[in-house]
Design a protein around this motif. Structure first.
Motif, PDB file in Angstrom:
ATOM      1  N   ALA A  95      90.411  46.504  11.489  1.00 14.82           N
ATOM      2  CA  ALA A  95      91.964  45.942  12.542  1.00 14.82           C
ATOM      3  C   ALA A  95      92.023  48.137  12.812  1.00 14.82           C
ATOM      4  O   ALA A  95      92.915  48.428  14.070  1.00 14.82           O
ATOM      5  N   GLU A  96      92.280  48.469  11.336  1.00 16.72           N
ATOM      6  CA  GLU A  96      92.540  50.669  11.574  1.00 16.72           C
ATOM      7  C   GLU A  96      91.992  50.719  12.841  1.00 16.72           C
ATOM      8  O   GLU A  96      92.615  52.031  13.157  1.00 16.72           O
ATOM      9  N   ARG A  97      90.695  50.824  12.542  1.00 18.23           N
ATOM     10  CA  ARG A  97      89.314  52.039  13.195  1.00 18.23           C
ATOM     11  C   ARG A  97      89.249  51.132  14.543  1.00 18.23           C
ATOM     12  O   ARG A  97      88.496  51.761  15.322  1.00 18.23           O
ATOM     13  N   PHE A  98      90.234  50.034  15.173  1.00 14.89           N
ATOM     14  CA  PHE A  98      89.560  49.477  16.197  1.00 14.89           C
ATOM     15  C   PHE A  98      88.560  49.597  16.531  1.00 14.89           C
ATOM     16  O   PHE A  98      87.538  50.247  18.076  1.00 14.89           O
ATOM     17  N   LEU A  99      87.249  49.030  15.488  1.00 16.91           N
ATOM     18  CA  LEU A  99      86.608  47.997  15.772  1.00 16.91           C
ATOM     19  C   LEU A  99      86.251  47.243  15.764  1.00 16.91           C
ATOM     20  O   LEU A  99      86.898  46.331  14.765  1.00 16.91           O
ATOM     21  N   SER A 100      84.660  46.398  15.877  1.00 16.21           N
ATOM     22  CA  SER A 100      84.943  45.330  15.369  1.00 16.21           C
ATOM     23  C   SER A 100      83.705  44.967  14.458  1.00 16.21           C
ATOM     24  O   SER A 100      83.541  46.355  13.545  1.00 16.21           O
ATOM     25  N   VAL A 101      84.710  43.589  13.328  1.00 18.19           N
ATOM     26  CA  VAL A 101      83.879  43.246  12.243  1.00 18.19           C
ATOM     27  C   VAL A 101      82.200  44.352  11.997  1.00 18.19           C
ATOM     28  O   VAL A 101      81.877  44.340  10.478  1.00 18.19           O
ATOM     29  N   TYR A 102      81.378  43.083  12.935  1.00 24.43           N
ATOM     30  CA  TYR A 102      79.836  43.429  12.936  1.00 24.43           C
ATOM     31  C   TYR A 102      80.063  45.790  12.625  1.00 24.43           C
ATOM     32  O   TYR A 102      78.872  45.221  12.021  1.00 24.43           O
ATOM     33  N   THR A 103      80.567  46.000  13.726  1.00 19.27           N
ATOM     34  CA  THR A 103      80.880  47.978  13.416  1.00 19.27           C
ATOM     35  C   THR A 103      80.480  48.081  12.463  1.00 19.27           C
ATOM     36  O   THR A 103      80.053  48.753  11.330  1.00 19.27           O
ATOM     37  N   ILE A 104      81.586  47.796  11.814  1.00 19.31           N
ATOM     38  CA  ILE A 104      82.397  47.626  10.014  1.00 19.31           C
ATOM     39  C   ILE A 104      81.634  47.728   8.918  1.00 19.31           C
ATOM     40  O   ILE A 104      80.795  48.193   8.167  1.00 19.31           O
ATOM     41  N   MET A 105      80.389  46.236   9.413  1.00 18.39           N
ATOM     42  CA  MET A 105      79.527  45.655   8.467  1.00 18.39           C
ATOM     43  C   MET A 105      78.135  46.006   8.442  1.00 18.39           C
ATOM     44  O   MET A 105      77.221  47.401   7.844  1.00 18.39           O
ATOM     45  N   THR A 106      78.847  47.169   9.949  1.00 19.23           N
ATOM     46  CA  THR A 106      76.625  47.949   9.536  1.00 19.23           C
ATOM     47  C   THR A 106      77.140  49.354   8.728  1.00 19.23           C
ATOM     48  O   THR A 106      75.956  50.059   8.819  1.00 19.23           O
ATOM     49  N   HIS A 107      78.028  50.109   8.805  1.00 23.90           N
ATOM     50  CA  HIS A 107      78.733  51.331   8.232  1.00 23.90           C
ATOM     51  C   HIS A 107      78.459  51.117   6.479  1.00 23.90           C
ATOM     52  O   HIS A 107      77.568  51.659   6.087  1.00 23.90           O
ATOM     53  N   ARG A 108      78.594  49.728   6.252  1.00 21.96           N
ATOM     54  CA  ARG A 108      78.976  49.084   4.605  1.00 21.96           C
ATOM     55  C   ARG A 108      77.222  49.414   4.693  1.00 21.96           C
ATOM     56  O   ARG A 108      77.585  50.259   3.232  1.00 21.96           O
ATOM     57  N   LYS A 109      76.449  48.596   5.395  1.00 24.19           N
ATOM     58  CA  LYS A 109      75.186  48.523   4.668  1.00 24.19           C
ATOM     59  C   LYS A 109      74.909  50.215   5.108  1.00 24.19           C
ATOM     60  O   LYS A 109      73.805  50.394   3.917  1.00 24.19           O
ATOM     61  N   ASN A 110      74.507  51.036   6.269  1.00 17.99           N
ATOM     62  CA  ASN A 110      74.502  52.051   5.320  1.00 17.99           C
ATOM     63  C   ASN A 110      75.152  52.931   4.221  1.00 17.99           C
ATOM     64  O   ASN A 110      73.823  53.876   3.918  1.00 17.99           O
ATOM     65  N   ILE A 111      75.866  52.789   4.228  1.00 14.89           N
ATOM     66  CA  ILE A 111      76.149  53.318   2.604  1.00 14.89           C
ATOM     67  C   ILE A 111      75.622  53.001   1.629  1.00 14.89           C
ATOM     68  O   ILE A 111      75.256  53.520   1.121  1.00 14.89           O
TER      69      ILE A 111
END
Length: 215
Positions: free
Chosen positions: A170-186
């Motif tokens: 919500a803070e970054r105006f991105l989808s939850v799916y996109t954040i989850m993808t970033h988390r996996k990459n991290i």
């Protein structure tokens, strides 16, 4: 001959260093192991001039705690034996005191033996890979540390503040799916399994600032 304290959470690494130390002539009775900061402090209390081989990235301690130990036991020598350390951390420790040496885990056997010999004599040792950029005056991002993108670092900082995936999205105006993808990459880049491990790794390695963020 100085005592040797192995403060490394990886059993194979401890056994390997212990074997090399014994092969180099150090009596097994002078080699101790420390699984946590309490054990390390107790070991230094018994042997205040000991050589400590510590994997800072994995061992449960902070840079400040290492400095406290060094101040309490000024005759001790610390070998920071790790595979991922930030440049800021390296400069703080290595340039701050000759009592801290640095050896990356991909260093060859000759460097390991040279480092152990230098530590036994109370001299600082910095492996060639790090020395090449440490004293060159050039700017380098890291000493073998996994590289995160600016977005990944921001997300990791948000995780360190305890924010959920939905809140970050919500803070970054991105989808939850996109954040989850970033988390996996991290997690993949840091070779960890969950957010807690990623945050702890990042704090110790200097990816995020321990003064700004908390777990």
């Amino acid at each position: 001959m100085k005592s040797l304290i192995l403060a490394d959470n990886q059993v194979a690494t401890r056994l390997g260093i212990k074997f090399l130390a014994v092969e180099s002539g150090k009596p097994a009775s002078l080699i101790k192991e420390a699984e946590n900061l309490h054990d390390l402090s107790a070991g230094l209390s018994d042997c205040p001039d000991a050589v400590v081989v510590i994997d800072y990235t994995l061992f449960d301690c902070t840079a400040d705690q290492l400095w406290v130990l060094k101040e309490c036991f000024p005759e001790s020598v610390f070998i920071l034996f790790s595979e991922a350390l930030s440049e800021d951390f390296v400069r703080r420790m290595i340039l701050g005191s000759v009592g801290f040496s640095l050896l990356l885990k991909d260093s060859d056997l000759s460097e390991l033996l040279a480092c152990m010999q230098s530590a036994e004599q109370g001299e600082q040792f910095v492996c060639a890979k790090v020395k090449g950029w440490l004293y060159s005056g050039e700017q380098h991002v890291s000493a073998g540390i996994p590289q995160l993108t600016a977005t990944e670092k921001e997300i990791l900082r948000s995780l360190a503040l305890g924010k959920s995936t939905k809140e970050i999205a919500a803070e970054r105006f991105l989808s939850v799916y996109t954040i989850m993808t970033h988390r996996k990459n991290i997690f993949r880049k840091l070779n960890v399994n969950n957010a807690q491990e990623a945050i702890r790794y990042a704090l110790r390695a200097g990816i995020v600032n321990v003064a700004e963020y908390c777990i």
